[in-house]
Scaffold this motif. Structure first.
Motif, PDB file in Angstrom:
ATOM      1  N   PRO A  90     -84.726  75.789  -6.908  1.00  0.00           N
ATOM      2  CA  PRO A  90     -84.055  77.305  -7.494  1.00  0.00           C
ATOM      3  C   PRO A  90     -82.769  76.943  -7.912  1.00  0.00           C
ATOM      4  CG  PRO A  90     -84.175  77.180  -5.225  1.00  0.00           C
ATOM      5  CD  PRO A  90     -84.806  75.760  -5.502  1.00  0.00           C
ATOM      6  N   ASP A  91     -82.342  77.407  -9.048  1.00  0.00           N
ATOM      7  CA  ASP A  91     -80.971  77.448  -9.837  1.00  0.00           C
ATOM      8  C   ASP A  91     -80.944  78.381 -10.715  1.00  0.00           C
ATOM      9  OD1 ASP A  91     -78.465  76.683  -9.923  1.00  0.00           O
ATOM     10  OD2 ASP A  91     -78.673  74.635  -9.592  1.00  0.00           O
ATOM     11  N   GLN A 142     -73.569  72.236 -10.565  1.00  0.00           N
ATOM     12  CA  GLN A 142     -73.862  71.331 -11.656  1.00  0.00           C
ATOM     13  C   GLN A 142     -73.320  71.811 -13.099  1.00  0.00           C
ATOM     14  OE1 GLN A 142     -75.944  68.382 -11.408  1.00  0.00           O
ATOM     15  NE2 GLN A 142     -77.548  68.928  -9.856  1.00  0.00           N
ATOM     16  N   ARG A 143     -73.002  70.769 -13.848  1.00  0.00           N
ATOM     17  CA  ARG A 143     -72.584  71.062 -14.966  1.00  0.00           C
ATOM     18  C   ARG A 143     -73.439  70.545 -16.402  1.00  0.00           C
ATOM     19  NH1 ARG A 143     -67.157  69.320 -15.464  1.00  0.00           N
ATOM     20  NH2 ARG A 143     -66.945  70.476 -17.371  1.00  0.00           N
ATOM     21  N   LEU A 144     -73.899  71.346 -17.287  1.00  0.00           N
ATOM     22  CA  LEU A 144     -74.833  70.612 -17.895  1.00  0.00           C
ATOM     23  C   LEU A 144     -74.253  70.784 -19.785  1.00  0.00           C
ATOM     24  CD1 LEU A 144     -78.260  72.300 -16.760  1.00  0.00           C
ATOM     25  CD2 LEU A 144     -77.070  70.366 -16.048  1.00  0.00           C
ATOM     26  N   GLN A 145     -74.721  70.073 -20.463  1.00  0.00           N
ATOM     27  CA  GLN A 145     -74.215  70.128 -21.985  1.00  0.00           C
ATOM     28  C   GLN A 145     -75.241  69.873 -22.810  1.00  0.00           C
ATOM     29  OE1 GLN A 145     -70.671  67.800 -23.257  1.00  0.00           O
ATOM     30  NE2 GLN A 145     -69.524  69.420 -22.658  1.00  0.00           N
ATOM     31  N   ALA A 146     -75.514  70.501 -23.932  1.00  0.00           N
ATOM     32  CA  ALA A 146     -76.511  70.364 -24.753  1.00  0.00           C
ATOM     33  C   ALA A 146     -76.266  70.844 -26.129  1.00  0.00           C
ATOM     34  CB  ALA A 146     -77.769  70.681 -24.401  1.00  0.00           C
ATOM     35  N   LEU A 189     -74.176  75.729 -13.434  1.00  0.00           N
ATOM     36  CA  LEU A 189     -75.456  76.445 -12.578  1.00  0.00           C
ATOM     37  C   LEU A 189     -74.640  76.921 -11.563  1.00  0.00           C
ATOM     38  CD1 LEU A 189     -77.885  73.546 -12.970  1.00  0.00           C
ATOM     39  CD2 LEU A 189     -77.790  75.501 -14.158  1.00  0.00           C
ATOM     40  N   ALA A 190     -75.626  77.643 -10.654  1.00  0.00           N
ATOM     41  CA  ALA A 190     -75.229  78.338  -9.522  1.00  0.00           C
ATOM     42  C   ALA A 190     -74.979  77.247  -8.465  1.00  0.00           C
ATOM     43  CB  ALA A 190     -76.152  79.572  -8.856  1.00  0.00           C
ATOM     44  N   ARG A 230     -84.891  80.022 -11.447  1.00  0.00           N
ATOM     45  CA  ARG A 230     -84.287  80.950 -10.326  1.00  0.00           C
ATOM     46  C   ARG A 230     -85.236  80.920  -9.036  1.00  0.00           C
ATOM     47  NH1 ARG A 230     -84.149  86.904 -12.365  1.00  0.00           N
ATOM     48  NH2 ARG A 230     -86.463  87.401 -12.661  1.00  0.00           N
ATOM     49  N   GLU A 231     -86.466  80.723  -9.413  1.00  0.00           N
ATOM     50  CA  GLU A 231     -87.494  80.547  -8.073  1.00  0.00           C
ATOM     51  C   GLU A 231     -87.545  79.071  -8.005  1.00  0.00           C
ATOM     52  OE1 GLU A 231     -88.856  83.135  -6.831  1.00  0.00           O
ATOM     53  OE2 GLU A 231     -88.528  84.717  -8.179  1.00  0.00           O
ATOM     54  N   ALA A 232     -88.099  78.775  -6.718  1.00  0.00           N
ATOM     55  CA  ALA A 232     -88.357  77.479  -5.996  1.00  0.00           C
ATOM     56  C   ALA A 232     -89.599  77.189  -6.538  1.00  0.00           C
ATOM     57  CB  ALA A 232     -88.316  77.352  -4.724  1.00  0.00           C
TER      58      ALA A 232
END
Ligand SMILES: Cc1cc2nc3c(=O)[nH]c(=O)nc-3n(C[C@H](O)[C@H](O)[C@H](O)COP(=O)(O)OP(=O)(O)OC[C@H]3O[C@@H](n4cnc5c(N)ncnc54)[C@H](O)[C@@H]3O)c2cc1C
Length: 409
Positions: A137-138, A158-162, A154-155, A37-39
């Motif tokens: 940051p995200d 973006q969509r991620l899958q694993a 993600l905020a 969440r932090e840059a």
């Protein structure tokens, strides 16, 4: 809508534990998403984290094995000797790696590294590792852990899958909370004050731990004539100390530090950390593994918090990479059970040992204080006990994952 990007592992939390795991997996050819969440620029700011970490020898081997070491080596200070004293007693115990049996005494007990250098080194190593994508940051706004895979939105959209998600979000892990894993918190009513001290004389690569009435006072050697101080006090006293002007604060510091390294000056800001023991009954759930402070939080009395996290990293990385090599599902119950079994005993043991040590050394009652002082003097005369302590300090005991033994993943 765009299809989600596929990864082998998603790691939420890009602190030192999370990014070390990302690098270990990325170096093994796995495709990793790391979210923080932090840059990155904020985390690399010198005032973000003023601590320095004592990295046990096993952790140094891990850093070497994943290609992090060349990025931090120039800033590392060996810990050749640890000296422990109780109050102002003349009886003390000292653990010098040169006293270890032949064949084991060539390497130090560990290395001191300022956290800002570890963070910068991780960033540089990851920049050269295309297998790892950093989203920062995200943060993970929505996480669905299903029987077949994990899906994350993600905020940033973006969509991620694993097949697996790792919670490396530190003490207040949101993945841990949403998985319903309870956390047992035991506040210490102590604050760890951290400062960097400049002193007139060289420290000789010796770490000192003084057990004082308010808690341990550690003088940890870092580069130049400087030491990182971890000064534990009862909360009320710590707050009063932190409110002193620089002259008053330095005078209090020098009182506890002593004059064996000459005059002492504080360089840079003062940091403070309320201390808590926190434990979780399990570090895994459906397609989820917790590592680092998300899985445990211990007293800094023995400088082992991050070392525990690095052991998590080495064990989880080995379980995942071994599964990948035989085409196994990376988030399967087998992989998670192997990780859980490997780390449980060590985590619970160290949590209790550090807790007990802190309580034992704070007691002022005369009989216990005498036993403690005599005990330290006795241990100092027992080479076998000292070797055992040094093996623990180096992190070289027990059933170690390959990376902690200095072998390739
Ligand atoms: C005074 C003191 C001295 C210490 N000295 C030592 C020592 O000498 N040796 C040692 O081994 N250990 C030491 N420790 C312990 C050590 O500092 C910690 O164990 C270690 O920093 C934990 O790292 P971590 O990556 O697990 O967690 P953290 O450092 O807390 O990192 C968590 C990361 O997750 C991110 N995050 C949090 N929530 C989210 C979210 N929802 N989404 C995305 N990102 C998120 C945060 O931004 C952060 O970057 C010390 C601790 C203290 C307090």
């Amino acid at each position: 809508m765009d299809r989600p990007t596929q990864f082998d592992v998603i790691i939420s939390g890009g602190g030192m534990a999370g990014l070390t795991l990302a690098l270990a997996l990325g170096q093994s050819g796995l495709k990793v998403a790391a979210i923080d969440r932090e840059a990155p620029a904020h985390q690399l700011d010198p005032v973000f984290d003023g601590r320095a970490s004592a990295i046990a020898l096993a952790g140094v081997r891990l850093f070497q094995g994943i290609g992090l070491w060349p990025h931090v080596a120039a800033h590392a200070t060996p810990i050749d000797d640890i000296r422990i004293t109780d109050r102002n007693s003349l009886l003390h115990v000292h653990f010098d790696h040169r006293a270890l049996p032949a064949g084991q005494n060539a390497e130090p007990l560990g290395m001191m590294l300022e956290n800002r250098h570890i963070r910068t080194g991780l960033q540089a190593a990851l920049d050269a590792c295309p297998q790892v994508t950093l989203f920062a940051p995200d943060s993970a706004l929505n996480v669905t852990r299903g029987p077949a895979r994990v899906e994350v939105t993600l905020a940033s959209g973006q969509r991620l899958q694993a097949p697996l998600i790792v919670g490396a979000e530190g003490r207040n892990s949101s993945l841990r909370e949403t998985a319903g894993i309870p956390v047992h918190d035991f506040p210490y009513d102590q604050i760890g004050i951290v400062v960097t001290a400049e002193h007139e004389k060289p420290h000789g690569n010796i770490a000192h731990e003084r057990f004082l009435a308010g808690g341990p006072f550690a003088i940890l050697p870092i580069s130049g004539n400087r030491s990182s101080i971890v000064w534990t006090e009862r909360t009320a006293t710590a707050k009063a100390l932190l409110s002193l002007d620089s002259r008053g604060f330095e005078a209090e510091l020098q009182k506890r530090f002593g004059d064996f390294l000459g005059a002492v000056h504080v360089s840079g800001p003062r940091w403070s950390y309320p201390l808590t023991l926190h434990m979780v009954p399990r570090a895994t759930d459906l397609r989820l593994a917790l590592i680092g402070d998300a899985a445990h939080g211990i007293h800094p009395i023995a400088g082992q918090g991050l070392n525990l996290g690095l052991k998590d990293v080495a064990a989880l990385a080995e379980a995942i990479v071994d599964a990948a090599r035989i085409g196994q599902d990376l988030g399967s119950p087998d992989v998670l059970a192997r990780y859980e079994r490997w780390r449980r005993f060590d985590t619970v043991t160290l949590s209790f040992v550090t807790d007990l040590l802190n309580r034992l050394f704070m007691v002022e009652a005369a009989p216990l204080s005498l036993v403690r002082k005599l005990g330290l003097g006795l241990v100092n005369r027992l080479p076998a006990a000292k070797t055992l302590f040094m093996d623990h300090a180096r992190g070289t005991m027990g059933d170690l994952p390959r990376l902690l033994r200095g072998e390739a993943l």
